[in-house]
Design an enzyme around this catalytic site. Structure first.
Site, PDB file in Angstrom:
ATOM      1  N   ASP A  36     -48.518  60.558 -95.049  1.00 33.68           N
ATOM      2  CA  ASP A  36     -47.990  59.829 -93.901  1.00 33.68           C
ATOM      3  C   ASP A  36     -46.523  59.515 -94.162  1.00 33.68           C
ATOM      4  OD1 ASP A  36     -47.631  57.723 -91.769  1.00 33.68           O
ATOM      5  OD2 ASP A  36     -49.800  57.985 -91.600  1.00 33.68           O
ATOM      6  N   ASN A  85     -54.647  65.425 -88.789  1.00 35.15           N
ATOM      7  CA  ASN A  85     -54.724  64.352 -87.798  1.00 35.15           C
ATOM      8  C   ASN A  85     -53.375  63.774 -87.396  1.00 35.15           C
ATOM      9  OD1 ASN A  85     -56.004  61.847 -86.487  1.00 35.15           O
ATOM     10  ND2 ASN A  85     -54.816  60.961 -88.180  1.00 35.15           N
ATOM     11  N   TYR A 151     -47.354  66.751 -75.026  1.00 37.51           N
ATOM     12  CA  TYR A 151     -48.461  66.311 -75.883  1.00 37.51           C
ATOM     13  C   TYR A 151     -49.758  67.025 -75.487  1.00 37.51           C
ATOM     14  CZ  TYR A 151     -51.846  63.035 -77.986  1.00 37.51           C
ATOM     15  OH  TYR A 151     -52.868  62.470 -78.703  1.00 37.51           O
ATOM     16  N   LYS A 155     -52.076  69.624 -77.693  1.00 38.38           N
ATOM     17  CA  LYS A 155     -53.470  69.338 -78.025  1.00 38.38           C
ATOM     18  C   LYS A 155     -54.419  70.414 -77.502  1.00 38.38           C
ATOM     19  CE  LYS A 155     -53.006  65.518 -80.355  1.00 38.38           C
ATOM     20  NZ  LYS A 155     -53.343  65.466 -81.791  1.00 38.38           N
ATOM     21  N   ILE A 184     -58.703  55.678 -77.319  1.00 45.38           N
ATOM     22  CA  ILE A 184     -58.925  54.981 -78.582  1.00 45.38           C
ATOM     23  C   ILE A 184     -57.785  53.989 -78.801  1.00 45.38           C
ATOM     24  CG2 ILE A 184     -59.371  55.225 -81.054  1.00 45.38           C
ATOM     25  CD1 ILE A 184     -61.419  56.641 -79.232  1.00 45.38           C
ATOM     26  N   THR A 186     -55.278  52.508 -80.684  1.00 38.65           N
ATOM     27  CA  THR A 186     -54.429  52.578 -81.870  1.00 38.65           C
ATOM     28  C   THR A 186     -53.020  52.238 -81.413  1.00 38.65           C
ATOM     29  OG1 THR A 186     -53.765  54.896 -81.622  1.00 38.65           O
ATOM     30  CG2 THR A 186     -55.874  54.473 -82.708  1.00 38.65           C
TER      31      THR A 186
END
Length: 276
Positions: A36, A85, A151, A155, A184, A186
């Site tokens: 990361d 991810n 995006y 994907k 989700i 986040t």
């Protein structure tokens, strides 16, 4: 303890879905390497993991850093599982105004990084006699209106690449699948808006409230929901599963809102009204 004696790599592992998945894999016995850009978050996770999680600063738009992360895990005793991810919202511009540079940056972060993650992991997994790769896609890969154009395109590319890679790597006993998250909660949404501190926390609270009403399962999706699906796909429980994806969206794509929300008129209701 499905991952006892195995080593896994998780990109984007310092927060959100990546962090939840790293913790899940470690809880089930894996030694996990997370990559990361968030050094503080990644090192904190490693420091509190009782040695089960290790951190290496990794920018997945830099191919050499992806390769270094895979080899670091392999050098510790062999690589068995990879979760590609890492990501962010990328450019929010519409197709008629997006710059070539912003398009390329978004593709490098969200699509090329997955391709190169598989590229550099595959020989190491093959050396172990096989393994499992899981890639993060999105509901935005399956329709418009869920995320920005660049995006969503990236994907969708991840989904198709997952199938192609599954075919390519089957000869090495490497399974490749994708997880497709819905709404989700986040920090990906607030980061895209440039929010920090109290403003970020307030926005996340609002997002969670909206998410709870966005699909038939009336709660916001959690990173742990995705981690559970990833753990399944990466485990021997999914030994006969490759080249496909698991949709983890609380039913968001089950049909039009009218199919599960009685307060919304459906097409049949509209036709009845017109005929009356």
């Amino acid at each position: 303890m499905r991952f006892q004696g195995k080593r896994a790599v998780v990109t984007g592992g310092a927060s959100g879905i990546g962090r939840a998945t790293a913790l899940r894999l470690a809880e089930e016995g894996a030694e996990v390497w997370i990559g990361d850009l968030d050094v503080a978050g990644g090192q904190d996770l490693a420091d509190t993991s009782n040695g089960r999680i290790r951190f290496q600063r990794t920018d997945v738009t830099q191919t050499a850093e992806i390769e270094a992360l895979m080899h670091a895990a392999d050098a510790a005793g062999g690589l068995d599982v990879v979760f590609n991810n890492a990501g962010a919202a990328g450019s929010r511009d519409a197709i008629e105004v997006i710059s070539p540079e912003d398009w390329d940056r978004t593709m490098a972060l969200l699509l090329r990084s997955v391709a190169m993650g598989m590229r550099y992991a595959a020989p190491l997994l093959a050396k172990r006699g096989g393994g499992a790769i899981v890639n993060t896609s999105s509901v935005s890969a399956l329709g418009s209106g869920y995320a920005p154009t660049a995006y969503s395109t990236a994907k969708a590319g991840v989904l198709h690449l997952t199938k192609l890679a599954a075919a390519d790597l089957a000869r090495h006993n490497i399974r490749v699948n994708a997880v497709v998250p819905g709404f989700i909660t986040t920090n990906i949404f607030t980061s895209a808006l440039g929010l920090e501190g109290q403003a970020r926390d307030q926005a996340n609270g609002m997002i969670a409230g909206v998410a709870a009403k966005a699909q038939p399962v009336q709660r916001a999706g959690r990173p742990e929901d995705i981690a559970a699906a990833v753990a399944y796909l990466a485990s021997d429980d999914a030994a006969f599963v490759t080249g496909t994806h698991i949709l983890v969206d609380g039913g968001m794509l089950i049909g039009t809102r009218a199919s599960w929300d009685d307060s919304q008129p459906g097409l049949f209701d509209a036709l009845q009204g017109a005929a009356a």
